[in-house]
Design a protein around this motif. Structure first.
Motif, PDB file in Angstrom:
ATOM      1  N   TYR A 210     -56.075   3.424  -7.327  1.00 42.55           N
ATOM      2  CA  TYR A 210     -57.328   3.799  -6.674  1.00 42.55           C
ATOM      3  C   TYR A 210     -57.518   3.034  -5.365  1.00 42.55           C
ATOM      4  O   TYR A 210     -57.911   3.609  -4.340  1.00 42.55           O
ATOM      5  N   GLN A 211     -57.234   1.743  -5.377  1.00 44.27           N
ATOM      6  CA  GLN A 211     -57.367   0.955  -4.159  1.00 44.27           C
ATOM      7  C   GLN A 211     -56.420   1.459  -3.073  1.00 44.27           C
ATOM      8  O   GLN A 211     -56.755   1.475  -1.886  1.00 44.27           O
ATOM      9  N   LEU A 214     -57.840   4.799  -1.560  1.00 42.49           N
ATOM     10  CA  LEU A 214     -58.962   4.606  -0.645  1.00 42.49           C
ATOM     11  C   LEU A 214     -58.504   4.340   0.787  1.00 42.49           C
ATOM     12  O   LEU A 214     -59.272   4.522   1.735  1.00 42.49           O
ATOM     13  N   TYR A 249     -60.547  12.721   1.985  1.00 44.30           N
ATOM     14  CA  TYR A 249     -60.675  11.272   1.877  1.00 44.30           C
ATOM     15  C   TYR A 249     -61.682  10.708   2.869  1.00 44.30           C
ATOM     16  O   TYR A 249     -62.221   9.622   2.662  1.00 44.30           O
ATOM     17  N   ARG A 254     -65.365  10.752  -0.951  1.00 45.37           N
ATOM     18  CA  ARG A 254     -64.065  10.074  -0.910  1.00 45.37           C
ATOM     19  C   ARG A 254     -63.773   9.247  -2.165  1.00 45.37           C
ATOM     20  O   ARG A 254     -62.632   9.193  -2.627  1.00 45.37           O
ATOM     21  N   GLU A 255     -64.806   8.617  -2.739  1.00 46.32           N
ATOM     22  CA  GLU A 255     -64.553   7.782  -3.916  1.00 46.32           C
ATOM     23  C   GLU A 255     -64.134   8.625  -5.114  1.00 46.32           C
ATOM     24  O   GLU A 255     -63.206   8.266  -5.843  1.00 46.32           O
ATOM     25  N   SER A 256     -64.815   9.758  -5.326  1.00 48.82           N
ATOM     26  CA  SER A 256     -64.443  10.611  -6.461  1.00 48.82           C
ATOM     27  C   SER A 256     -63.091  11.271  -6.225  1.00 48.82           C
ATOM     28  O   SER A 256     -62.301  11.436  -7.161  1.00 48.82           O
ATOM     29  N   TRP A 259     -60.506   8.564  -6.852  1.00 46.74           N
ATOM     30  CA  TRP A 259     -60.409   8.229  -8.275  1.00 46.74           C
ATOM     31  C   TRP A 259     -59.610   9.285  -9.027  1.00 46.74           C
ATOM     32  O   TRP A 259     -58.712   8.961  -9.812  1.00 46.74           O
TER      33      TRP A 259
END
Length: 356
Positions: A210-211, A214, A249, A254-256, A259
């Motif tokens: 995940y990191q 991002l 992104y 972007r987070e979902s 993930w």
């Protein structure tokens, strides 16, 4: 796991270490092209899209299949394209790869439709224009079940299933789990022709993945595709597909997006299909671009292991032998996406190879 450098897409983490060093001429060409691309991109604002690709122009109208899966109400986006001219009574289902969407099949949709095919091009749950669930157990079996439910809702009892990249792994699982629904299986540069974990590639947690996700950027995606999809030769029409992915992104979801991409990276790495190829009972066409060297997670592996991974010419031939009665079509000069890189050459071969 070492931190991911800013500006690199997670896909860059999948490169075999040995493939990172290119011949000088190719590296120079790639570097110059990437610099030109970066300068051009900086001159114009990059598009951003919503969590379900809101704002991106699909080649055909999007429809939505509503389903309940794992106690969640979800929507699976798909395009349903009627045949042009005289219908041949056949349906093709196009399954996208991990760094792609149903829209990426744009030219294939046109070619098949003109040949009288009905074409269904879904976006899988967690991808592109479909729902991005927070708590979801991603598996190829689940995605295959979702796709089968979509086809049942459209009263499609049997279809030719064509999968590219990760879509090749999904198409294999679909054919294994729902053989009665498959008239022919076509895999285009599928990943999963080898078991990376069994070969010694270290595991990365979903949090670590995940990191990395991002940090995905337009520049990183384009640089990766330039070197490993298109052999250092970029065409302006490829930009649309980079913007499609990068815009997800860069947008408000972007987070979902990151993930779900991390979760599906784990799915790809931990759920191999290579050990089950001999169990396939449907006619199979395997299309391989020989310049491909994709091997998820290989950059995490020791060089001695990474050097052996992603050898698509050898993998394609071994896979063709493993699948009963499989037909192999090789494009030695093409990379991971032959349908985008050389559409005329690819589609002529595809039409020849489709079962009558």
């Amino acid at each position: 796991m070492k931190p991911v450098a800013a500006g690199l897409t997670l896909a860059a983490l999948t490169l075999p270490c040995a493939y990172a060093a290119q011949p000088t001429a190719t590296a120079a060409t790639s570097q110059a092209a990437t610099q030109t691309t970066t300068e051009a991109a900086a001159a114009a604002p990059a598009p951003t899209y919503g969590a379900q690709l809101e704002g991106f122009d699909y080649p055909h109208p999007i429809q939505r299949f509503k389903l309940t899966s794992q106690q969640q109400a979800l929507e699976m986006a798909y395009m349903d394209i009627a045949p042009k001219g005289k219908a041949n009574g056949r349906t093709a289902v196009l399954l996208h790869g991990k760094n792609f969407c149903g829209a990426t099949w744009q030219e294939t949709i046109r070619v098949l439709s003109e040949q009288g095919w009905r074409v269904i091009a879904p976006d899988q749950i967690g991808f592109c224009a479909s729902s991005k669930p927070k708590g979801y157990q991603f598996s190829f079996g689940q995605l295959a079940a979702n796709t089968h439910a979509l086809l049942q809702s459209l009263n499609i009892k049997q279809a030719t299933v064509i999968g590219h990249s990760m879509g090749g792994m999904l198409a294999t699982r679909f054919a294994l789990n729902h053989p009665q629904a498959v008239s022919q299986l076509v895999m285009v540069n599928p990943i999963g022709l080898e078991d990376w974990q069994a070969a010694g590639v270290p595991y990365a947690t979903i949090d670590q993945l995940y990191q990395g996700e991002l940090k995905t950027s337009f520049e990183g995606i384009k640089a990766y595709q330039l070197r490993f999809y298109y052999n250092g030769l970029w065409k302006p029409e490829y930009d649309r597909w980079v913007h499609m992915q990068a815009g997800l992104y860069a947008g408000p979801g972007r987070e979902s997006v990151a993930w779900n991409q991390a979760q599906t990276s784990d799915m790809v790495f931990t759920q191999p299909v290579v050990h089950e190829f001999a169990q396939l009972k449907v006619p199979t066409l395997l299309v391989i671009g020989g310049k491909d060297r994709t091997a998820p997670g290989a950059a995490r592996a020791p060089k001695a292991i990474a050097d052996k991974l992603g050898d698509y010419p050898a993998l394609g031939r071994a896979t063709a032998k493993a699948i009963p009665g499989a037909q192999l079509v090789e494009f030695p000069a093409l990379g991971h996406s032959p349908q985008v890189e050389s559409p005329k050459e690819f589609h002529e071969a595809l039409l020849r190879g489709l079962k009558g």
